[in-house]
Design an enzyme around this catalytic site. Structure first.
Site, PDB file in Angstrom:
ATOM      1  N   CYS A  42     -60.381   2.344 -73.446  1.00  0.00           N
ATOM      2  CA  CYS A  42     -59.793   3.462 -72.711  1.00  0.00           C
ATOM      3  C   CYS A  42     -60.684   3.878 -71.543  1.00  0.00           C
ATOM      4  O   CYS A  42     -60.866   3.124 -70.596  1.00  0.00           O
ATOM      5  CB  CYS A  42     -59.500   4.617 -73.667  1.00  0.00           C
ATOM      6  SG  CYS A  42     -58.451   5.916 -72.988  1.00  0.00           S
TER       7      CYS A  42
ATOM      8  N   HIS B 289     -58.048   2.316 -69.557  1.00  0.00           N
ATOM      9  CA  HIS B 289     -56.844   3.135 -69.476  1.00  0.00           C
ATOM     10  C   HIS B 289     -56.387   3.099 -68.012  1.00  0.00           C
ATOM     11  O   HIS B 289     -57.222   3.116 -67.103  1.00  0.00           O
ATOM     12  CB  HIS B 289     -57.154   4.574 -69.899  1.00  0.00           C
ATOM     13  CG  HIS B 289     -55.941   5.413 -70.031  1.00  0.00           C
ATOM     14  ND1 HIS B 289     -55.347   6.029 -68.944  1.00  0.00           N
ATOM     15  CD2 HIS B 289     -55.180   5.715 -71.108  1.00  0.00           C
ATOM     16  CE1 HIS B 289     -54.280   6.685 -69.349  1.00  0.00           C
ATOM     17  NE2 HIS B 289     -54.152   6.509 -70.654  1.00  0.00           N
TER      18      HIS B 289
END
Length: 189
Positions: free
Chosen positions: A106, A126
């Protein structure tokens, strides 16, 4: 052969799923996982107010190395805390110097950027972190859900946590163990 060992660095504001799912999957695979609190052994409040109790402080855990994998969860401000930490930099530089596996998910890969780790490799993050990660042209970017390049494994977010963790298991324990761990999870293929 000694068992495989993992270090998961947990800081305030970490993403819960990106922390707990990899810890759980690695433990199911027989990997000894140490969840290390960045600022100590006190319970850590994550990004969605779930509280996780570390096994040790990062200071204590780093003395117990080396580890087969060092894992950085995402979440904000968790990833920012990892990116700003000299202790995390030291752990990552040591792991990188040994070509030990480094895994980040992420927003976690932004800590790699901040500490100068893995320049030149292909990574994913992400989607909201892509621009930050690509500033300075230090990495090649992939839209893959999980990206492995050399001894780096990166992934995109909470929804890719299982795939990310199983990739780590496959790398450390082999395809067969990863398949054995995956089967009872009832994951969509």
């Amino acid at each position: 052969m000694a068992g495989k060992r993992a270090l998961v660095i947990l800081s305030k504001g970490a993403e819960e799923m990106e922390t707990v799912i990899p810890v759980d999957i690695m433990r199911r695979a027989g990997i000894t996982v140490t969840v290390a609190g960045l600022t100590g052994k006190e319970p850590v409040q994550c990004s969605r107010n779930v509280v996780i109790c570390p096994d040790a402080s990062l200071e204590e855990a780093s003395k117990q190395g080396p580890y087969d994998v060092v894992l950085l969860p995402g979440g904000m401000p968790g990833a920012q805390n990892l990116a700003e930490s000299p202790a995390v930099k030291e752990v990552l530089k040591d792991q990188d110097g040994r070509k030990g596996l480094i895994a980040a998910i992420c927003a976690g890969p932004t800590a790699l950027l901040a500490h100068g780790i893995g320049y030149g490799s292909t990574v994913t993050t992400h989607p909201a972190m892509k621009e930050k990660m690509m500033a300075g042209d230090h990495y090649k970017y992939s839209e893959a859900r999980v990206q492995k390049d050399g001894h780096y494994i990166t992934s995109r977010g909470p929804g890719t946590s299982f795939e990310f963790a199983l990739t780590i298991v496959e790398e450390l324990m082999g395809v067969e163990v990863a398949a054995q761990v995956k089967a009872p999870l009832v994951m969509k293929d």
